[in-house]
Design a protein around this motif. Structure first.
Motif, short mmCIF file in Angstrom:
data_model
loop_
_atom_site.label_atom_id
_atom_site.label_comp_id
_atom_site.label_asym_id
_atom_site.label_seq_id
_atom_site.Cartn_x
_atom_site.Cartn_y
_atom_site.Cartn_z
N TYR A 1 0.84 -1.20 0.00
CA TYR A 1 0.00 0.00 0.00
C TYR A 1 0.88 1.26 0.00
N ALA A 2 1.90 1.28 0.85
CA ALA A 2 2.79 2.44 0.94
C ALA A 2 3.54 2.64 -0.37
N ILE A 3 3.97 1.56 -1.01
CA ILE A 3 4.69 1.67 -2.28
C ILE A 3 3.77 2.21 -3.38
N LEU A 4 2.55 1.69 -3.45
CA LEU A 4 1.62 2.14 -4.49
C LEU A 4 1.22 3.60 -4.29
N ILE A 5 0.88 3.97 -3.06
CA ILE A 5 0.53 5.36 -2.78
C ILE A 5 1.75 6.25 -2.98
N GLY A 6 2.92 5.78 -2.55
CA GLY A 6 4.15 6.56 -2.72
C GLY A 6 4.47 6.80 -4.18
N ALA A 7 4.30 5.78 -5.01
CA ALA A 7 4.58 5.93 -6.43
C ALA A 7 3.63 6.95 -7.06
N ALA A 8 2.36 6.86 -6.73
CA ALA A 8 1.38 7.80 -7.27
C ALA A 8 1.64 9.22 -6.77
N LEU B 1 -7.66 6.10 1.22
CA LEU B 1 -6.82 6.22 0.04
C LEU B 1 -6.63 7.67 -0.40
N VAL B 2 -7.70 8.40 -0.49
CA VAL B 2 -7.62 9.78 -0.98
C VAL B 2 -6.85 10.66 0.01
N GLY B 3 -7.11 10.53 1.28
CA GLY B 3 -6.39 11.31 2.29
C GLY B 3 -4.90 11.00 2.30
N ASP B 4 -4.56 9.72 2.18
CA ASP B 4 -3.14 9.33 2.14
C ASP B 4 -2.47 9.87 0.88
N LEU B 5 -3.17 9.83 -0.23
CA LEU B 5 -2.61 10.32 -1.48
C LEU B 5 -2.40 11.84 -1.43
N ILE B 6 -3.37 12.57 -0.93
CA ILE B 6 -3.24 14.02 -0.82
C ILE B 6 -2.09 14.39 0.11
N THR B 7 -2.00 13.70 1.25
CA THR B 7 -0.91 13.95 2.20
C THR B 7 0.44 13.67 1.55
#
Length: 80
Positions: free
Chosen positions: A5-12, A57-63
């Motif tokens: 999850y961290a890798i996918l969100i981090g990549a995006a 997901l959205v909050g993590d991505l925005i952060t």
């Protein structure tokens, strides 16, 4: 599952931050690292300011994106 999850969100987040800061990105690995570190910076920054973006997901991505943009901005100051 947490690491994936961290890798996918981090990549995006790293990719989006590169686009926002008018860069083409730094490659997949650097974008992942930038996004993960950006997430940590964003969490720290928002915690310090008392701001809550939300969860999921959205909050993590925005952060992550905001934290990565801050990192790119600071790096740009040292580059000049």
């Amino acid at each position: 599952m947490g690491i994936l999850y961290a890798i996918l969100i981090g990549a995006a987040a790293g990719w989006l931050a590169g686009k926002i800061m008018k860069g083409g990105g730094f490659g997949a690995l650097i974008n992942i690292i930038l996004g993960i570190v950006g997430g940590a910076v964003g969490n720290w920054l928002f915690g310090t300011l008392g701001i809550q973006i939300g969860s999921g997901l959205v909050g993590d991505l925005i952060t992550g994106v905001i934290g990565a943009v801050v990192i790119l901005f600071v790096a740009g100051l040292f580059k000049k």
